[in-house]
Scaffold this active site. Structure first.
Site, PDB file in Angstrom:
ATOM      1  N   ASN A   9      34.897  48.607  31.976  1.00  0.00           N
ATOM      2  CA  ASN A   9      34.402  47.245  32.153  1.00  0.00           C
ATOM      3  C   ASN A   9      33.443  47.254  33.342  1.00  0.00           C
ATOM      4  O   ASN A   9      33.876  47.289  34.489  1.00  0.00           O
ATOM      5  CB  ASN A   9      35.607  46.315  32.411  1.00  0.00           C
ATOM      6  CG  ASN A   9      35.183  44.903  32.754  1.00  0.00           C
ATOM      7  OD1 ASN A   9      34.019  44.535  32.609  1.00  0.00           O
ATOM      8  ND2 ASN A   9      36.133  44.101  33.226  1.00  0.00           N
ATOM      9  N   LYS A  11      31.519  44.994  34.388  1.00  0.00           N
ATOM     10  CA  LYS A  11      31.379  43.678  35.033  1.00  0.00           C
ATOM     11  C   LYS A  11      29.901  43.361  35.268  1.00  0.00           C
ATOM     12  O   LYS A  11      29.049  43.806  34.509  1.00  0.00           O
ATOM     13  CB  LYS A  11      32.216  43.621  36.311  1.00  0.00           C
ATOM     14  CG  LYS A  11      33.668  44.058  36.056  1.00  0.00           C
ATOM     15  CD  LYS A  11      34.600  43.751  37.172  1.00  0.00           C
ATOM     16  CE  LYS A  11      35.997  44.235  36.795  1.00  0.00           C
ATOM     17  NZ  LYS A  11      37.009  43.941  37.789  1.00  0.00           N
ATOM     18  N   HIS A  94      39.484  37.942  30.411  1.00  0.00           N
ATOM     19  CA  HIS A  94      39.628  38.661  31.679  1.00  0.00           C
ATOM     20  C   HIS A  94      39.977  37.673  32.793  1.00  0.00           C
ATOM     21  O   HIS A  94      39.492  36.543  32.797  1.00  0.00           O
ATOM     22  CB  HIS A  94      38.316  39.393  32.004  1.00  0.00           C
ATOM     23  CG  HIS A  94      38.491  40.374  33.130  1.00  0.00           C
ATOM     24  ND1 HIS A  94      38.502  39.976  34.441  1.00  0.00           N
ATOM     25  CD2 HIS A  94      38.696  41.713  33.127  1.00  0.00           C
ATOM     26  CE1 HIS A  94      38.708  41.046  35.201  1.00  0.00           C
ATOM     27  NE2 HIS A  94      38.821  42.110  34.429  1.00  0.00           N
ATOM     28  N   GLU A  96      39.009  37.390  35.709  1.00  0.00           N
ATOM     29  CA  GLU A  96      37.849  36.855  36.456  1.00  0.00           C
ATOM     30  C   GLU A  96      37.223  35.687  35.706  1.00  0.00           C
ATOM     31  O   GLU A  96      36.692  34.763  36.315  1.00  0.00           O
ATOM     32  CB  GLU A  96      36.832  37.981  36.697  1.00  0.00           C
ATOM     33  CG  GLU A  96      37.325  38.933  37.788  1.00  0.00           C
ATOM     34  CD  GLU A  96      36.781  40.347  37.684  1.00  0.00           C
ATOM     35  OE1 GLU A  96      35.796  40.578  36.964  1.00  0.00           O
ATOM     36  OE2 GLU A  96      37.374  41.234  38.341  1.00  0.00           O
ATOM     37  N   GLU A 164      46.701  43.482  32.877  1.00  0.00           N
ATOM     38  CA  GLU A 164      46.015  43.646  34.158  1.00  0.00           C
ATOM     39  C   GLU A 164      46.592  42.671  35.180  1.00  0.00           C
ATOM     40  O   GLU A 164      46.193  41.500  35.222  1.00  0.00           O
ATOM     41  CB  GLU A 164      44.516  43.343  33.996  1.00  0.00           C
ATOM     42  CG  GLU A 164      43.810  44.262  33.023  1.00  0.00           C
ATOM     43  CD  GLU A 164      42.312  44.337  33.326  1.00  0.00           C
ATOM     44  OE1 GLU A 164      41.837  45.449  33.546  1.00  0.00           O
ATOM     45  OE2 GLU A 164      41.657  43.288  33.364  1.00  0.00           O
ATOM     46  N   GLY A 170      40.572  45.429  41.355  1.00  0.00           N
ATOM     47  CA  GLY A 170      39.562  45.577  42.401  1.00  0.00           C
ATOM     48  C   GLY A 170      40.124  45.639  43.810  1.00  0.00           C
ATOM     49  O   GLY A 170      39.386  45.527  44.786  1.00  0.00           O
ATOM     50  N   SER A 210      42.622  48.786  39.288  1.00  0.00           N
ATOM     51  CA  SER A 210      42.457  49.878  40.252  1.00  0.00           C
ATOM     52  C   SER A 210      42.801  51.257  39.686  1.00  0.00           C
ATOM     53  O   SER A 210      43.290  52.123  40.398  1.00  0.00           O
ATOM     54  CB  SER A 210      43.266  49.600  41.533  1.00  0.00           C
ATOM     55  OG  SER A 210      42.794  48.445  42.183  1.00  0.00           O
TER      56      SER A 210
HETATM   57  P1  PGA Z   1      39.249  47.567  38.570  1.00  0.00           P
HETATM   58  O1  PGA Z   1      39.008  46.444  37.459  1.00  0.00           O
HETATM   59  O2  PGA Z   1      39.500  48.864  37.853  1.00  0.00           O
HETATM   60  O3  PGA Z   1      38.005  47.588  39.394  1.00  0.00           O
HETATM   61  O4  PGA Z   1      40.458  47.136  39.351  1.00  0.00           O
HETATM   62  C1  PGA Z   1      39.716  46.452  36.262  1.00  0.00           C
HETATM   63  C2  PGA Z   1      39.307  45.276  35.423  1.00  0.00           C
HETATM   64  O5  PGA Z   1      39.045  44.210  35.977  1.00  0.00           O
HETATM   65  O6  PGA Z   1      39.237  45.363  34.183  1.00  0.00           O
END
Ligand code: PGA
Length: 254
Positions: A9, A11, A94, A96, A164, A170, A210
């Site tokens: 992903n 982003k 997601h 976010e 997640e 993140g 992460s």
């Molecule tokens: P990250 O993000 O690996 O940077 O923690 C995962 C995601 O949001 O899908």
């Protein structure tokens, strides 16, 4: 056996030129790993050029979002038909998007239905926030997100789920393999109740939050975890490649 799935992903990162550069940097090596399904999810504007670069490749393409209407006066939105024209996968719900763009469970459900109708394979994201985790509400939250997302979905064919935990995204602070495996087992039981045992046995449930080349093995060793949704580490060719390779070795040595 469920084929492991590793999805990147990206982003809101990479210009078109950078997206192409990133794909070029890992394409040949990724293609050698045939026992894992590999998906990259660049920003919308890079989907068409990346698709062209991936023509004939085993690397698949995914979008990070869509709107649920097929077409019409929705300035700035991208429809399921437009995404299906370019991609096989689409990330939906997601955290976010739930947090910054106020996507409710109802909107996520509409997007899942629209994606399936368009022949896309949704990667549905669910996960609890830190305070929910700390107050012991993880199972309650993921069960609610899951049942809301699946309202009216008779057959989630091709769909995958990404567990997640929001506090792990993140932050550099992933869940442990054991924690993630436990919650994913719980999610699978829930799917069995909602969609039946066959769907639950077949559906791939990924861990995200992460994940990087250092901790990937811990997750891939877990029996319930079928792969990963990778954010930050998917922007580095070597990292993504290493995660895919580890998934291949660990999942196929069992
Ligand atoms: P990250 O993000 O690996 O940077 O923690 C995962 C995601 O949001 O899908």
């Amino acid at each position: 056996m469920r084929v492991p799935l590793i999805a990147g992903n990206w982003k809101m990162n990479t210009t078109v030129a950078e997206a192409l550069e990133l794909v070029r940097a890992m394409k040949d090596e990724l293609e050698k790993v045939i026992s894992v399904e590999k998906v990259v999810c660049p920003p919308f504007v890079s989907l068409a050029p990346v698709k062209e670069l991936l023509a004939g490749s085993t690397i698949k393409l995914g979008a990070q979002n869509l709107f649920f209407a097929e077409k019409g006066a929705y300035t700035g939105e991208i429809s399921p038909l437009m995404v299906a024209d370019l991609c096989e996968y689409v990330i939906i719900g997601h955290s976010e998007r739930r947090q910054h763009f106020h996507e409710t469970g109802d909107i996520v459900n509409k997007k899942i239905m629209a994606a399936l109708k368009a022949g896309l394979k949704p990667i549905l994201c669910i996960g609890e926030r830190l305070e929910e985790n700390e107050s012991g509400k993880t199972e309650e939250v993921v069960a609610e997100q899951l049942s809301t997302a699946l309202v009216g979905v008779a057959d989630p064919d091709g769909m995958a789920i990404a567990y997640e935990p929001v506090w792990a995204i993140g932050t550099g602070k992933p869940a442990t393999g054991e924690q993630a495996n436990g919650t994913i087992a719980f999610i699978r039981q829930n799917i069995a109740q909602v969609c039946g045992g066959n769907v639950a046995r077949e559906i791939r449930i990924l861990y995200g939050g992460s994940v990087n080349s250092t901790n990937a093995a811990e997750f891939m060793q877990q029996p319930e975890i079928d792969g990963a949704l990778v954010g930050g580490a998917s922007l580095k060719a070597n990292e993504f490649l290493s995660i895919v390779n580890q998934a291949s070795i660990i999942k196929h040595s069992k």
